[in-house]
Design an enzyme around this catalytic site. Structure first.
Site, PDB file in Angstrom:
ATOM      1  N   HIS A 101      27.681  -7.241  21.727  1.00 11.72           N
ATOM      2  CA  HIS A 101      26.999  -7.055  23.008  1.00 11.72           C
ATOM      3  C   HIS A 101      25.511  -7.357  22.861  1.00 11.72           C
ATOM      4  O   HIS A 101      24.872  -6.933  21.896  1.00 11.72           O
ATOM      5  CB  HIS A 101      27.201  -5.618  23.497  1.00 11.72           C
ATOM      6  CG  HIS A 101      26.683  -5.366  24.874  1.00 11.72           C
ATOM      7  ND1 HIS A 101      27.048  -6.130  25.963  1.00 11.72           N
ATOM      8  CD2 HIS A 101      25.806  -4.439  25.345  1.00 11.72           C
ATOM      9  CE1 HIS A 101      26.438  -5.675  27.049  1.00 11.72           C
ATOM     10  NE2 HIS A 101      25.681  -4.650  26.692  1.00 11.72           N
TER      11      HIS A 101
ATOM     12  N   CYS B  72      26.761 -11.106  28.853  1.00 16.13           N
ATOM     13  CA  CYS B  72      25.572 -10.337  28.458  1.00 16.13           C
ATOM     14  C   CYS B  72      24.581 -11.217  27.691  1.00 16.13           C
ATOM     15  O   CYS B  72      23.372 -10.978  27.725  1.00 16.13           O
ATOM     16  CB  CYS B  72      25.964  -9.120  27.635  1.00 16.13           C
ATOM     17  SG  CYS B  72      26.909  -9.492  26.147  1.00 16.13           S
TER      18      CYS B  72
END
Length: 453
Positions: free
Chosen positions: A403, A113
């Site tokens: 994330h 990510c």
């Protein structure tokens, strides 16, 4: 109930029953279904003149089998479409991408990510995409190593896939070339690829492109990446003992927003980053300037090395940032003077939109006339005002975990949250809530675009 016939234009409609217990509007509605003439356009000739909506049938003397005449123009008949409805999913993929209104998402290939969010934010810069499109598949000279060349080609191809595909893209080739060029992104733990720092990925990719995206006659210091993102810092160093001053020059591609207990806003963090009285220079114009580029990248310094846990810890403090960033306060007095004319022009344009008076001075016009003779001055002038176009956020407590997500503003003004392969529309007020203060997504990198006049 009498039964009558009605003549309209060349047609006659026989056997129409009139319910005399209902007002004439009901009868007109019957005729509308037969002729397509709206009731308000109908002129029906009866005894005593034209039938009115509130007339009393008993006074009109309508007889069984009587022939009435109607005058009026029917509504245009809606023709059936020549082609049936076409659904988005039935369009060719290239057309689907256009209809979608934003580019595709990127599959997470295992803790990637950090890479996906970086690509989505940089993909929002059209000038960068243009520079990549003109990049040759052949290595340009001996100055560019093969790994850098391959990474540049992979970036170009990935951007192309994002523009042309409606389905999520798997950036496998880009990931492979990134890890070959920068092995730190291939670190594993228990045979699983580790999460990496998105800022490091951004910095390394921008640096690589600054080395490869150059014209045949230019150097990296004057190439497209420099023109788009480059910042030339001039640090004034004052010696307290001798009283002498010296200048130290440095080229960077981002400004740092330092975060401490007294920093609540981006402006305050930038002042901390420039506390050593740093200025940016524009050698091409032969003067000192605070900024010279189309895009301004700001990194929030949220991570620091924590010896106890042997990892990068995160500063969760809330630091607000604006949709519109004005860097005028960071300019020298000389530059502020030079910025006044284009800033006034910008205010005049914005005031004109709301019908307000403009305050452009004749002196400004003279300055512009004089500057127009210098071919080195671009037609579009920077104003010191930048608009937010992309935000890279991090959710979690460590740079090497959690994330990363990219939030990108589209040409039509809407924002898209690129959470790997799942893009979704977001409201502008949601973007301002990414300022930190908890465990929610918080801004790590902000990308601003210059407002020019």
């Amino acid at each position: 109930m009498p039964t009558v016939s009605v003549k309209w234009q060349k047609e006659t409609f026989p056997g129409i029953e009139i319910d005399t217990s209902q007002p004439p509007t009901v009868f007109k509605t019957q005729l509308y279904t037969l002729t397509g003439v709206p009731p308000e356009r109908q002129k029906i000739m009866v005894k005593g003149g034209i039938l009115k909506d509130d007339a009393d049938w008993s006074t009109l003397g309508v007889k069984e089998g009587q022939k009435l005449m109607m005058i009026g123009t029917a509504d245009e008949i809606v023709k059936a479409p020549e082609k049936g409805p076409v659904f988005v999913e039935d369009l060719p993929e290239e057309e689907q991408a256009v209809a979608l209104g934003h580019s595709a998402g990127l599959y997470n290939l295992g803790n990637t990510c950090y890479m996906n969010s970086t690509l989505q934010c940089l993909h929002s810069v059209p000038e960068l995409k243009s520079a990549l499109l003109s990049y040759s598949d052949n290595v340009r000279g001996n100055a560019v190593d093969q790994a850098s060349h391959n990474l540049t080609v992979a970036t170009r191809n990935t951007f192309g896939e994002l523009d042309q595909s409606v389905r999520p893209v798997a950036p496998l080739l880009f990931l492979q070339t990134l890890r070959k060029k920068y092995p730190q992104f291939a670190q594993q733990q228990n045979n699983v690829y580790m999460q990496q720092d998105a800022e490091e990925c951004w910095t390394q990719l921008v640096y690589t492109l600054s080395q490869t995206l150059t014209s045949e006659t230019s150097e990296p210091l004057t190439g497209p990446m420099k023109e788009l993102f480059g910042i030339d810092l001039v640090s004034r160093v004052h010696c307290a003992e001798s009283g002498e001053e010296s200048l130290e020059r440095e080229s960077v591609y981002s400004l740092k927003c330092h975060i401490s207990h007294d920093v609540n806003h981006l402006h305050e963090g930038l002042k901390h980053g420039l506390k050593s009285e740093l200025e940016k220079a524009s050698p091409s114009l032969g003067r000192t300037a605070l900024y010279t580029r189309e895009y301004l990248t700001v990194q929030f310094v949220r991570f620091f090395w924590k010896r106890e846990s042997n990892q990068k810890a995160k500063i969760l403090r809330k630091v607000d940032y604006p949709l519109e960033l004005d860097v005028y306060d960071f300019c020298s007095d000389e530059l502020k003077q030079k910025l006044q004319a284009p800033r006034q022009m910008l205010r005049d344009v914005e005031n004109a939109k709301f019908g307000l008076k403009t305050q452009a001075k004749a002196s400004s016009s003279k300055e512009n006339e004089g500057s127009s003779t210098d071919s080195s001055v671009p037609k579009k002038q920077l104003t010191g005002i930048y608009d937010l176009i992309a935000v890279l956020t991090h959710k979690g407590r460590s740079a090497d975990s959690g994330h990363y997500v990219g939030w990108v503003k589209q040409d039509d003004g809407k924002w898209i949250e690129f959470d790997d392969d799942n893009p979704s529309i977001r409201k502008e007020e949601e973007i301002l809530k990414l300022s930190g203060g908890g465990d929610w997504h918080m801004a790590y990198i902000c990308l601003y675009k210059a407002r020019v006049i």
